[in-house]
Design an enzyme around this catalytic site. Sequence first.
Site, PDB file in Angstrom:
ATOM      1  N   ASP A   1     -40.202   7.950 -16.844  1.00  0.00           N
ATOM      2  CA  ASP A   1     -39.775   7.638 -17.823  1.00  0.00           C
ATOM      3  C   ASP A   1     -40.638   6.817 -18.831  1.00  0.00           C
ATOM      4  O   ASP A   1     -40.354   6.870 -20.034  1.00  0.00           O
ATOM      5  CB  ASP A   1     -38.353   6.946 -17.968  1.00  0.00           C
ATOM      6  CG  ASP A   1     -37.152   7.590 -17.378  1.00  0.00           C
ATOM      7  OD1 ASP A   1     -37.358   8.820 -17.667  1.00  0.00           O
ATOM      8  OD2 ASP A   1     -36.493   7.266 -16.561  1.00  0.00           O
TER       9      ASP A   1
ATOM     10  N   HIS B   1     -38.967   0.912  -9.639  1.00  0.00           N
ATOM     11  CA  HIS B   1     -38.307   1.904  -9.396  1.00  0.00           C
ATOM     12  C   HIS B   1     -37.779   1.448  -7.723  1.00  0.00           C
ATOM     13  O   HIS B   1     -38.313   0.930  -7.181  1.00  0.00           O
ATOM     14  CB  HIS B   1     -39.121   3.011  -9.089  1.00  0.00           C
ATOM     15  CG  HIS B   1     -38.334   4.303  -8.783  1.00  0.00           C
ATOM     16  ND1 HIS B   1     -37.943   4.915  -7.567  1.00  0.00           N
ATOM     17  CD2 HIS B   1     -37.954   5.343  -9.618  1.00  0.00           C
ATOM     18  CE1 HIS B   1     -37.187   6.000  -7.499  1.00  0.00           C
ATOM     19  NE2 HIS B   1     -37.166   6.280  -8.864  1.00  0.00           N
TER      20      HIS B   1
HETATM   21  N1  CMC Z   1     -39.065  -5.490 -15.596  1.00  0.00           N
HETATM   22  C1  CMC Z   1     -39.172  -6.825 -15.114  1.00  0.00           C
HETATM   23  N2  CMC Z   1     -38.876  -6.876 -13.854  1.00  0.00           N
HETATM   24  C2  CMC Z   1     -38.205  -6.137 -13.082  1.00  0.00           C
HETATM   25  C3  CMC Z   1     -38.240  -4.684 -13.607  1.00  0.00           C
HETATM   26  C4  CMC Z   1     -38.575  -4.585 -14.731  1.00  0.00           C
HETATM   27  N3  CMC Z   1     -38.448  -3.196 -15.327  1.00  0.00           N
HETATM   28  N4  CMC Z   1     -37.715  -4.013 -12.583  1.00  0.00           N
HETATM   29  C5  CMC Z   1     -37.324  -4.879 -11.557  1.00  0.00           C
HETATM   30  N5  CMC Z   1     -37.886  -6.074 -11.783  1.00  0.00           N
HETATM   31  C6  CMC Z   1     -37.445  -7.296 -10.950  1.00  0.00           C
HETATM   32  C7  CMC Z   1     -36.165  -7.533 -10.733  1.00  0.00           C
HETATM   33  O1  CMC Z   1     -35.814  -8.618 -11.891  1.00  0.00           O
HETATM   34  C8  CMC Z   1     -36.064  -8.311  -9.454  1.00  0.00           C
HETATM   35  O2  CMC Z   1     -36.785  -9.494  -9.467  1.00  0.00           O
HETATM   36  P1  CMC Z   1     -36.511 -10.529  -8.335  1.00  0.00           P
HETATM   37  O3  CMC Z   1     -36.426 -10.132  -7.205  1.00  0.00           O
HETATM   38  O4  CMC Z   1     -37.202 -11.900  -8.760  1.00  0.00           O
HETATM   39  O5  CMC Z   1     -35.017 -10.821  -8.611  1.00  0.00           O
HETATM   40  C9  CMC Z   1     -37.174  -7.511  -8.657  1.00  0.00           C
HETATM   41  O6  CMC Z   1     -37.904  -6.995  -9.725  1.00  0.00           O
HETATM   42  C10 CMC Z   1     -36.517  -6.250  -8.020  1.00  0.00           C
HETATM   43  O7  CMC Z   1     -35.573  -5.355  -8.913  1.00  0.00           O
HETATM   44  P2  CMC Z   1     -34.299  -4.934  -8.392  1.00  0.00           P
HETATM   45  O8  CMC Z   1     -33.592  -4.776  -9.845  1.00  0.00           O
HETATM   46  O9  CMC Z   1     -33.631  -5.716  -7.498  1.00  0.00           O
HETATM   47  O10 CMC Z   1     -34.889  -3.505  -8.016  1.00  0.00           O
HETATM   48  P3  CMC Z   1     -33.906  -2.265  -7.850  1.00  0.00           P
HETATM   49  O11 CMC Z   1     -34.451  -1.482  -6.869  1.00  0.00           O
HETATM   50  O12 CMC Z   1     -32.344  -2.621  -7.732  1.00  0.00           O
HETATM   51  O13 CMC Z   1     -33.929  -1.593  -9.223  1.00  0.00           O
HETATM   52  C11 CMC Z   1     -34.479  -0.340 -11.275  1.00  0.00           C
HETATM   53  C12 CMC Z   1     -34.793  -0.562  -9.751  1.00  0.00           C
HETATM   54  C13 CMC Z   1     -35.311   1.181 -11.714  1.00  0.00           C
HETATM   55  C14 CMC Z   1     -33.291  -0.138 -11.672  1.00  0.00           C
HETATM   56  C15 CMC Z   1     -35.342  -1.247 -11.903  1.00  0.00           C
HETATM   57  O14 CMC Z   1     -36.827  -1.566 -11.648  1.00  0.00           O
HETATM   58  C16 CMC Z   1     -35.031  -1.285 -13.485  1.00  0.00           C
HETATM   59  O15 CMC Z   1     -34.086  -1.627 -14.033  1.00  0.00           O
HETATM   60  N6  CMC Z   1     -36.241  -0.849 -14.330  1.00  0.00           N
HETATM   61  C17 CMC Z   1     -36.042  -0.343 -15.803  1.00  0.00           C
HETATM   62  C18 CMC Z   1     -35.378   0.814 -15.977  1.00  0.00           C
HETATM   63  C19 CMC Z   1     -35.975   1.854 -15.762  1.00  0.00           C
HETATM   64  O16 CMC Z   1     -37.114   2.128 -16.093  1.00  0.00           O
HETATM   65  N7  CMC Z   1     -35.242   2.834 -14.872  1.00  0.00           N
HETATM   66  C20 CMC Z   1     -35.923   4.289 -14.850  1.00  0.00           C
HETATM   67  C21 CMC Z   1     -35.957   4.578 -13.311  1.00  0.00           C
HETATM   68  S1  CMC Z   1     -36.896   5.989 -12.903  1.00  0.00           S
HETATM   69  C22 CMC Z   1     -35.972   7.308 -13.502  1.00  0.00           C
HETATM   70  C23 CMC Z   1     -34.696   7.453 -13.016  1.00  0.00           C
HETATM   71  O17 CMC Z   1     -34.431   7.202 -11.492  1.00  0.00           O
HETATM   72  O18 CMC Z   1     -33.612   7.785 -13.579  1.00  0.00           O
END
Ligand code: CMC
Length: 428
Positions: free
Chosen positions: A362, A305
């Site tokens: 989720d 998140h």
């Molecule tokens: N599985 C594997 N690696 C992950 C995941 C994951 N679900 N989420 C983040 N990472 C890694 C990512 O690869 C990155 O690694 P590095 O620093 O080595 O590049 C690091 O963790 C930080 O991730 P980010 O994408 O820079 O973080 P963000 O804050 O931009 O993204 C997120 C947040 C929710 C989009 C992301 O965690 C994600 O895609 N999660 C899966 C989708 C999901 O479950 N979304 C629902 C969110 S809660 C409900 C809502 O708000 O709608």
Amino acid sequence: MTKTVNLTTTGGDYAYPLLEGSVGPDVIDIRKLYGQTGQFTYDPGFTSTASCQSAITYIDGDEGVLLHRGYPIDQLAEQSTFMEVAYLLLHGDLPKQKELDEFTYTISRHTMLHEQLATFYRGFRRDAHPMAIMCGVVGALSAFYHDSTDITDPQQRLVASHRLIAKMPTIAAMAYKYSIGQPFLYPDNSLSYTGNFLRMTFGVPAEPYEVNPIIENAMRRIFILHADHEQNASTSTVRLAGSSGANPFACIAAGIACLWGPAHGGANEAALNMLREIGNVKRIPEYIARAKDKNDPFRLMGFGHRVYKNYDPRAKVMQATAEEVLKELNLSDPVLDVARELEQIALHDDYFVEKKLYPNVDFYSGIILNAIGFPTEMFTALFALARTVGWVAQWNEMISDPEQKIGRPRQLYVGATQREYVPVAARG
Ligand code: CMC
């Protein structure tokens, strides 16, 4: 005395006010930055930028805290009703009994859709995604309810908010009915908000529908857990659309479009699909390895998140609800075993621990919705239904804020500098 933060740039030294909220990080007020320095700040994804001030929802992502108007989410999910939470988000305080009765009555008096709107559904293919229908039908409401589109009138704004909260279950249930070819059911205002939605979704005109109180309670919790989440992508979309003066129905349609994405509301659908694809606890290591592989775009859906770097407090309630619903319905779903095991492994795996990736709201919600009987395509539509309350509360707050201007981000331009136009025949 106002605290300030000093900034030294190539052009000189400047001091910017430090704004203090009631709780949470202070905010550096850089509104005069460009005028004084000719420079912008750079923050794609708004990772360090507060786009507004708000008194609705507070999140402490490190501690896993979520408060609506000061009330912890777990207390609301356990003790409150969705109508009460809707009132709280819109008006700022928990309602007294009379206020709650009036609010509930008002919402129930707006649940019907203009009959002409039913014809909109027939324009869609039967296999249309419910979110496509929701975007279209909610946007179209502005063509039907002209008497609540003057955003400068607080009373019209309130009526539009009531209409949106009240009609969203009808719109979502009709999207489902259309997809399975069953007749639409009109709302039954003698039922609770969730009970009425369940009946419009799963009832048929030929038979009476009895609302199962366990399922009604699970839906109540799910709706409360999704009601608001401060300045997330879809809420910011609603605010940005609204900042131009667009009407509320158009703004909420924009929010629905943003919510649809798999990184946001679409994650509940993606999470259940992923759990089904894993299918068996033995295959979990393979998927954990893929999630960690930088060359593989796969992510563990329902994990991670932007704000929570701790357990999402909503996920805890969701997990308990999943266990409760499956037990009460006497269902055993192998997907729940996969989810439990995946969670345990990920919580102890170095990659997930270091990056502070925990289950989010989720991760378990899809299992509950599936057990209740919703097809996966409906999951995000249910999220949109519940989040409408937060969207309208945030939209109202924005319009009432005298400091709010049209949202207009700037950019770091990296394209071509000025060059002369060359006629096509002369291009080499
Ligand atoms: N599985 C594997 N690696 C992950 C995941 C994951 N679900 N989420 C983040 N990472 C890694 C990512 O690869 C990155 O690694 P590095 O620093 O080595 O590049 C690091 O963790 C930080 O991730 P980010 O994408 O820079 O973080 P963000 O804050 O931009 O993204 C997120 C947040 C929710 C989009 C992301 O965690 C994600 O895609 N999660 C899966 C989708 C999901 O479950 N979304 C629902 C969110 S809660 C409900 C809502 O708000 O709608």
